[in-house]
Enzyme design. Structure first.
Site, PDB file in Angstrom:
ATOM      1  CE  LYS A 149      -2.694   0.788   3.782  1.00  0.00           C
ATOM      2  NZ  LYS A 149      -2.651   2.200   4.181  1.00  0.00           N
ATOM      3  NE  ARG A 196       6.349   6.426   0.689  1.00  0.00           N
ATOM      4  CZ  ARG A 196       5.426   6.291   1.644  1.00  0.00           C
ATOM      5  NH1 ARG A 196       4.281   5.686   1.383  1.00  0.00           N
ATOM      6  NH2 ARG A 196       5.635   6.780   2.845  1.00  0.00           N
ATOM      7  N   GLY A 210      -5.161   8.163   5.287  1.00  0.00           N
ATOM      8  CA  GLY A 210      -4.292   9.221   5.798  1.00  0.00           C
ATOM      9  C   GLY A 210      -3.102   9.445   4.882  1.00  0.00           C
ATOM     10  CB  SER A 242       5.035  10.578  10.718  1.00  0.00           C
ATOM     11  OG  SER A 242       4.170  10.536   9.607  1.00  0.00           O
ATOM     12  CG  ASP A 246       0.994   0.279   9.395  1.00  0.00           C
ATOM     13  OD1 ASP A 246       0.457   1.124  10.143  1.00  0.00           O
ATOM     14  OD2 ASP A 246       1.445   0.549   8.276  1.00  0.00           O
ATOM     15  NE  ARG A 288      -4.969   0.646  13.213  1.00  0.00           N
ATOM     16  CZ  ARG A 288      -4.318   0.787  12.069  1.00  0.00           C
ATOM     17  NH1 ARG A 288      -3.000   0.897  12.080  1.00  0.00           N
ATOM     18  NH2 ARG A 288      -4.968   0.795  10.925  1.00  0.00           N
TER      19      ARG A 288
HETATM   20  C1  S3P Z   1       2.535   4.969   6.030  1.00  0.00           C
HETATM   21  C2  S3P Z   1       3.180   5.305   7.178  1.00  0.00           C
HETATM   22  C3  S3P Z   1       2.662   4.976   8.514  1.00  0.00           C
HETATM   23  C4  S3P Z   1       1.675   3.831   8.462  1.00  0.00           C
HETATM   24  C5  S3P Z   1       0.659   3.982   7.378  1.00  0.00           C
HETATM   25  C6  S3P Z   1       1.317   4.128   6.025  1.00  0.00           C
HETATM   26  C7  S3P Z   1       3.089   5.437   4.753  1.00  0.00           C
HETATM   27  O1  S3P Z   1       2.026   6.108   9.044  1.00  0.00           O
HETATM   28  O2  S3P Z   1       1.019   3.674   9.707  1.00  0.00           O
HETATM   29  O3  S3P Z   1      -0.192   2.852   7.359  1.00  0.00           O
HETATM   30  O4  S3P Z   1       2.719   4.908   3.695  1.00  0.00           O
HETATM   31  O5  S3P Z   1       3.925   6.350   4.787  1.00  0.00           O
HETATM   32  P1  S3P Z   1       2.889   7.260   9.770  1.00  0.00           P
HETATM   33  O6  S3P Z   1       4.021   7.535   8.904  1.00  0.00           O
HETATM   34  O7  S3P Z   1       2.017   8.457   9.922  1.00  0.00           O
HETATM   35  O8  S3P Z   1       3.255   6.651  11.095  1.00  0.00           O
END
Ligand code: S3P
Length: 460
Positions: free
Chosen positions: A47, A52, A128, A199, A347, A377
């Site tokens: 994912k 990206r 997100g 993050s 995750d 969570r």
């Molecule tokens: C992700 C980064 C993580 C992860 C999300 C996907 C990404 O979030 O929990 O499922 O694709 O960059 P954070 O970077 O906000 O922790």
């Protein structure tokens, strides 16, 4: 034999999985216990990498193809938003990846800074990643973009991207830091940024804005997060440099179109790996899965918990290591997760917690970020596992699960959170009686075929 019954919540009608393949996903799953999981599978495309590749291809000069693009709702949301920004994307279903839903995308990139103003709000759905990454791209475009999402996404914190993108020169508005997120982009200047939370989404938003900025943008992380953006930027020909200080991108370099293949998602593989580790007699082999070291910390935790875990590298796609993963049940031991490990496991913590209730136990600290995911969570995990009969202690920044008891099974609510739905399903395999998971249709966010894949591995 089908041992997972999926039921439409509204009508209460029960159906086997096959009858729902073309219709709307049902909202509850009844999961029967399993003696063991045995077999081979492939999981859907990663994912994080899918988002990206689609975004960078949209910013490249020409036509890229992305094979194995994740078929879940989150990655579809990114495509929907890119189309609303003027990008032509063709999606063809794939037939070659048994057991893994994927699509090959053909993306007609418009070039850096050349997206077109959307005619309405962009809908990121539950994703997100879509919202935060596209905020970084929109910051580099001199028009107004509004990104919204579903009820869960509208509760998630956005100050973490607002602050750095405003420092770079964009103007962002949100409702007390929550979506909808309005971005007025413009002339950006590179910054040096140390995100206050670990993050990858924030890092990526800043780097994507940095592609459009004057000068160099550098992100310095206190704890490393997944590095797919860095690897992908190099593949698309961006002026990117990784050094001891962090990751730096220099704005203005044109991106070249590329043909890419997305590895299987290790975060999806983690559900089967954890289940195999927990259920005596299990052996699961997962092919063509991503083995990027920023994503495989869950395998170290499963090893520490006693499982036999083997990986074999088979190749490299777009700078991402790919291989075969084999997990066998062995004994179960207690594990402790330290705060520094959390970004690499973020995750996978729900499923690692779920299987710890089947033996061994776990103690997780420094994971307050879990409260800001698709659901809280920590709270929702603790509530669900207790309903199954586990002893769980909830803390502000983590949880501990006692692994010395047995799980009875029961009725739990996944709170519309895909990773909780799948973590509860895995715990339910090891329970004494059948369990019902409300909100099971949320698996469509990252893994539309999850329950069918689980049933295919049942050794009973
Ligand atoms: C992700 C980064 C993580 C992860 C999300 C996907 C990404 O979030 O929990 O499922 O694709 O960059 P954070 O970077 O906000 O922790």
């Amino acid at each position: 034999m089908r041992r997972t019954i999926l039921a439409a919540g509204a009508s209460g009608k029960r159906s086997g999985y096959s009858s729902r393949m073309s219709g709307a996903a049902p909202s509850a799953a009844t999961v029967a216990p399993a003696r063991a999981l045995r077999g081979r599978l492939r999981v859907p495309g990663d994912k994080s990498i899918s988002h990206r590749y689609a975004i960078l291809a949209a910013l490249a000069d020409g036509v890229s193809t992305v094979a194995g693009y994740a078929d879940g709702a989150d990655c579809r949301a990114t495509v929907r938003c890119l189309r609303a920004l003027g990008v032509t994307v063709h999606a063809a279903p794939e037939t070659g990846r048994a057991g893994a839903a994927g699509r090959t995308l053909t993306i007609h990139g418009l070039g850096l800074g050349a997206l077109t103003p959307p005619s309405g709000e962009l809908d990121a759905g539950n994703s997100g990643t879509t919202m935060r990454l596209l905020a970084g791209v929109a910051a580099g475009h001199a028009f107004r973009t509004v990104i919204t999402g579903d009820g869960s996404l509208r509760r998630r914190p956005m100050r973490r991207v607002i602050e750095p993108l405003e420092r770079m020169g964009a103007t962002l508005d949100a409702d007390d830091g929550r979506p909808p997120l309005a971005i007025r982009g413009g002339r950006l200047t590179g910054i040096e940024y140390a995100p206050p939370v670990a993050s990858a989404q924030v890092k990526t938003a800043v780097l994507l804005a940095g592609l459009h900025a004057a000068g160099t943008t550098r992100v310095v992380e206190a704890l490393p997060t997944r590095d797919h953006t860095e690897r992908a930027l190099a593949g698309f020909g961006a002026a990117v440099r990784q050094d001891a200080e962090g990751i730096a991108v220099t704005g203005g370099a044109r991106l070249r179109p590329v043909d890419l293949a997305v590895p299987g998602d290790p975060s999806s593989a983690a559900f089967f790996a954890a289940a195999a580790a927990a259920l005596p007699g299990s052996e699961v082999v997962i092919e063509s899965v991503g083995l990027n070291p920023t994503r495989t910390a869950y395998l170290d935790v499963l090893r520490r918990a006693g499982a036999e875990v083997e990986t074999r590298m088979t190749g490299n796609a777009g700078g991402e290591p790919i291989g075969t993963l084999c997990v066998r049940h062995h004994r179960r031991r207690p594990v402790a997760i330290a705060p520094a490990e959390v970004p690499g496991l973020i995750d996978e913590l729900p499923v690692l917690g779920a299987v710890a209730a089947l033996g061994g136990g776990i103690d997780v600290r420094g994971a307050a970020e879990l409260r800001h995911k698709e659901s809280d969570r920590i709270a929702r995990f603790a509530d669900g596992l207790r309903r199954f009969g586990a002893r769980v202690e909830e803390r502000p920044d983590g949880f501990s699960v006692d692994g010395s008891g047995r799980l009875a099974g029961g009725r739990v609510d996944a709170a519309g959170d895909h990773r909780l739905a799948m973590a509860f399903a895995v715990a339910a395999l090891g329970a004494e009686g059948p369990s019902v998971i409300a909100g099971a249709d949320s698996v469509d966010v990252s893994y539309p075929g999850f329950f069918a894949a689980l049933d295919a591995l049942r050794g009973d």
